[in-house]
Design an enzyme around this catalytic site. Structure first.
Site, PDB file in Angstrom:
ATOM      1  N   GLY A   1       0.816  -1.196   0.000  1.00 53.34           N
ATOM      2  CA  GLY A   1       0.000   0.000   0.000  1.00 53.34           C
ATOM      3  C   GLY A   1       0.868   1.272   0.000  1.00 53.34           C
ATOM      4  O   GLY A   1       1.100   1.842  -1.037  1.00 53.34           O
TER       5      GLY A   1
ATOM      6  N   SER B   1       4.196  -5.679  -4.071  1.00 51.38           N
ATOM      7  CA  SER B   1       4.009  -4.239  -4.123  1.00 51.38           C
ATOM      8  C   SER B   1       4.837  -3.532  -3.037  1.00 51.38           C
ATOM      9  O   SER B   1       6.044  -3.774  -2.937  1.00 51.38           O
ATOM     10  CB  SER B   1       2.518  -3.898  -4.028  1.00 51.38           C
ATOM     11  OG  SER B   1       2.290  -2.560  -4.394  1.00 51.38           O
ATOM     12  N   TYR B   2       4.198  -2.697  -2.207  1.00 54.64           N
ATOM     13  CA  TYR B   2       4.974  -2.000  -1.173  1.00 54.64           C
ATOM     14  C   TYR B   2       5.541  -2.968  -0.137  1.00 54.64           C
ATOM     15  O   TYR B   2       6.466  -2.614   0.602  1.00 54.64           O
ATOM     16  CB  TYR B   2       4.134  -0.919  -0.491  1.00 54.64           C
ATOM     17  CG  TYR B   2       4.973   0.048   0.307  1.00 54.64           C
ATOM     18  CD1 TYR B   2       5.631   1.102  -0.329  1.00 54.64           C
ATOM     19  CD2 TYR B   2       5.140  -0.097   1.681  1.00 54.64           C
ATOM     20  CE1 TYR B   2       6.417   1.991   0.390  1.00 54.64           C
ATOM     21  CE2 TYR B   2       5.920   0.790   2.415  1.00 54.64           C
ATOM     22  CZ  TYR B   2       6.558   1.829   1.766  1.00 54.64           C
ATOM     23  OH  TYR B   2       7.348   2.703   2.480  1.00 54.64           O
TER      24      TYR B   2
ATOM     25  N   ASP C   1       2.070  -5.021 -15.657  1.00 48.82           N
ATOM     26  CA  ASP C   1       1.856  -4.088 -14.548  1.00 48.82           C
ATOM     27  C   ASP C   1       2.582  -2.781 -14.828  1.00 48.82           C
ATOM     28  O   ASP C   1       3.786  -2.777 -15.069  1.00 48.82           O
ATOM     29  CB  ASP C   1       2.374  -4.722 -13.250  1.00 48.82           C
ATOM     30  CG  ASP C   1       2.349  -3.756 -12.074  1.00 48.82           C
ATOM     31  OD1 ASP C   1       1.474  -2.871 -12.047  1.00 48.82           O
ATOM     32  OD2 ASP C   1       3.208  -3.890 -11.171  1.00 48.82           O
TER      33      ASP C   1
ATOM     34  N   HIS D   1      -0.263  -6.671 -11.816  1.00 52.23           N
ATOM     35  CA  HIS D   1       0.420  -6.386 -10.560  1.00 52.23           C
ATOM     36  C   HIS D   1       0.297  -7.524  -9.548  1.00 52.23           C
ATOM     37  O   HIS D   1       1.295  -7.954  -8.969  1.00 52.23           O
ATOM     38  CB  HIS D   1      -0.162  -5.100  -9.966  1.00 52.23           C
ATOM     39  CG  HIS D   1       0.556  -4.596  -8.760  1.00 52.23           C
ATOM     40  ND1 HIS D   1       1.840  -4.097  -8.809  1.00 52.23           N
ATOM     41  CD2 HIS D   1       0.170  -4.481  -7.460  1.00 52.23           C
ATOM     42  CE1 HIS D   1       2.210  -3.706  -7.604  1.00 52.23           C
ATOM     43  NE2 HIS D   1       1.211  -3.935  -6.765  1.00 52.23           N
TER      44      HIS D   1
END
Length: 480
Positions: A98, A194-195, A401, A453
């Site tokens: 996030g 992701s994060y 992505d 993603h």
């Protein structure tokens, strides 16, 4: 009489040994919290009446683990035992990023968990490619403010960042092991996307440092990272080059950015040409799903009124934060999850509510991003430490992505300067090219052909096969 004294002496010796062992165990965990508080029956967290759940033979558990008693910080987890032979299989912790997005809403019930949320948002369906077919899977909503995780101290929400997230996750693990002691010495891996490309290495590095104390040992063997944020400067460069190379922006916009933006600078947004060029990239990405260039977006209608599938949260600051976009592929999966986790009976079954008062659950908490106080610009130094420690490190990228594109990851990994031991080549699944693979000394990198993603949403069968290879430490198939 002599016989009695001998018997008493033996009993005294046994008692001393048992007491010393008990004292050692209590001392081992004393810095975390009172062991008696966590000496609860695991059955209290057993999930038994989850609405719409398909019938399965494995057990799963959900609930809270306190990570800071003084402030009342507690993290929510959902743990699925392996489909078969759970006592023989490793433990894997999955983290979404996030910052502010739920590993339960994404990882557990959109990607790799055994139950996927149905399209009416009221039930669940079985995932035939769940990763708990290969391992015991633990999903954590982290940090506080994400999903059901919370703090009773308001100031905690003003001090969120990478370090606090890693420290709380580390405390969580030790306290979770008190609930599930049979997993304390189990082979352990951390995975995420992701994060969480920052969360995972930071937590792994913390574990490596703390493992110098044998009493705090966690049997970490490796990390697995999907489309990970790694190095802010290279992530930005890769995102811009990818947008241009995939015809999202014009030659002129790309040229302006390449000539005016120094992504290593702390004052990058003071350059108007750079700022306007990046704004143009983001403006074009609003027209499609940045997470999945070639699939449809969720169009607002009666079932999807908030249109949060394409909500941009963009902050130009010296911290080099990347833009956050809430969304993904179904393309309306996020809305289904939100509906399901805001059902009273669901919250009661997961031990986060009493069945009378509803807690507001969201798949991503945008406010967390606004208050994110601390981030590392690069986790490449942590990669180097983990490589030196000989941990297994696999990184993969869905190649459609645009958010953390394959170019960003290739640029970041290239900066490590690792020797190549097996050159770039295709890897196969069910006789088809699943992607491409390159193996370095200390790290493996793979692409997933045609995946966005959140790779397992797009390529569930390929993802499960890749995960199985990772756990075995064996390269994916290089033959049809």
């Amino acid at each position: 009489m002599a016989l009695i004294w001998k018997i008493m002496s033996v009993l005294n010796i046994v008692l001393v040994v048992l007491l010393s062992k008990k004292i050692t165990v209590v001392a081992t965990h004393s810095q975390w919290s009172n062991e008696k508080k966590y000496n609860v029956q695991t059955s209290e967290d057993l999930v038994t009446d989850l609405p719409g759940q398909p019938n399965v033979e494995f057990q799963h558990y959900a609930g809270y683990v306190t990570v800071n008693e003084k402030n009342g910080r507690a993290l929510f987890y959902w743990f699925y035992e392996a489909w078969t032979l759970p006592h023989e299989k490793p433990l894997v912790l999955w983290l979404n990023g996030g910052p502010g997005c739920s590993s339960v809403g994404y990882g557990a019930t959109q990607e790799i968990g055994p139950f996927l949320v149905s399209t009416d948002g009221k039930g669940l369906r079985l995932n035939p490619y769940s990763w708990n077919r290969e391992a015991n899977m633990l999903f954590l909503e982290s940090p506080v403010g994400v999903g059901f995780s919370y703090s009773n101290t308001t100031s905690d929400y003003d001090n969120l960042g990478d370090d606090l997230t890693a420290n709380d996750a580390y405390v969580f693990l030790h306290n979770w092991f008190l609930k599930f002691p049979s997993y304390r010495n189990r082979t352990f891996y951390i995975a995420g996307e992701s994060y969480a490309g920052k969360y995972v290495p930071e937590l792994a590095g913390l574990i490596q440092d703390k493992n110098k104390d044998p009493s705090m040992f966690i049997n970490l063997k490796g990390i697995l990272l999907g489309n990970p944020e790694t190095n802010d400067a290279e992530d930005w460069k890769g995102m811009i080059d990818y947008a241009w190379s995939h015809a999202v922006v014009s030659d002129e916009t790309h040229k302006t950015i390449r000539e005016s933006c120094d992504f290593n600078s702390n004052n990058i947004w003071s350059n108007d040409d750079c700022s306007q060029g990046v704004d143009e990239v983001l403006r074009q990405y609003k027209e499609i799903d940045m997470y999945s260039l070639y699939t449809s977006v969720c169009i607002p209608n009666s079932a999807y009124t908030e249109n949060k599938g394409m909500q941009y949260v963009f902050k130009k600051s010296s911290s080099m934060m990347m833009p956050r976009i809430m969304g993904g592929y179904d393309p309306c999966l996020d809305d289904y999850a939100k509906s399901y986790y805001n059902i009273l009976e669901v919250q009661k079954a997961l031990h986060v509510g009493d069945g009378h008062q509803l807690k507001n659950w969201s798949i991503c908490n945008v406010d967390i991003f606004d208050g994110w106080a601390q981030t590392k610009a690069s986790v490449i130094p942590i990669y180097k430490k983990l490589i030196a420690a000989k941990l297994r490190i696999w990184v993969y990228s869905g190649d459609t992505d645009g958010r953390v594109p394959v170019l960003s990851t290739r640029y970041s990994l290239s900066s490590l300067g690792l020797p190549i031991i097996r050159a770039w080549r295709p890897w196969y699944h069910q006789k088809q090219v699943a992607g491409w693979l390159q193996e370095y000394r200390g790290l493996s990198f793979a692409t997933f052909r045609g995946a966005g993603h959140a790779v397992p949403i797009f390529k569930p069968s390929e993802s499960l096969a890749f995960f199985a290879s990772f756990l075995l430490g064996e390269s994916p198939s290089s033959q049809r």
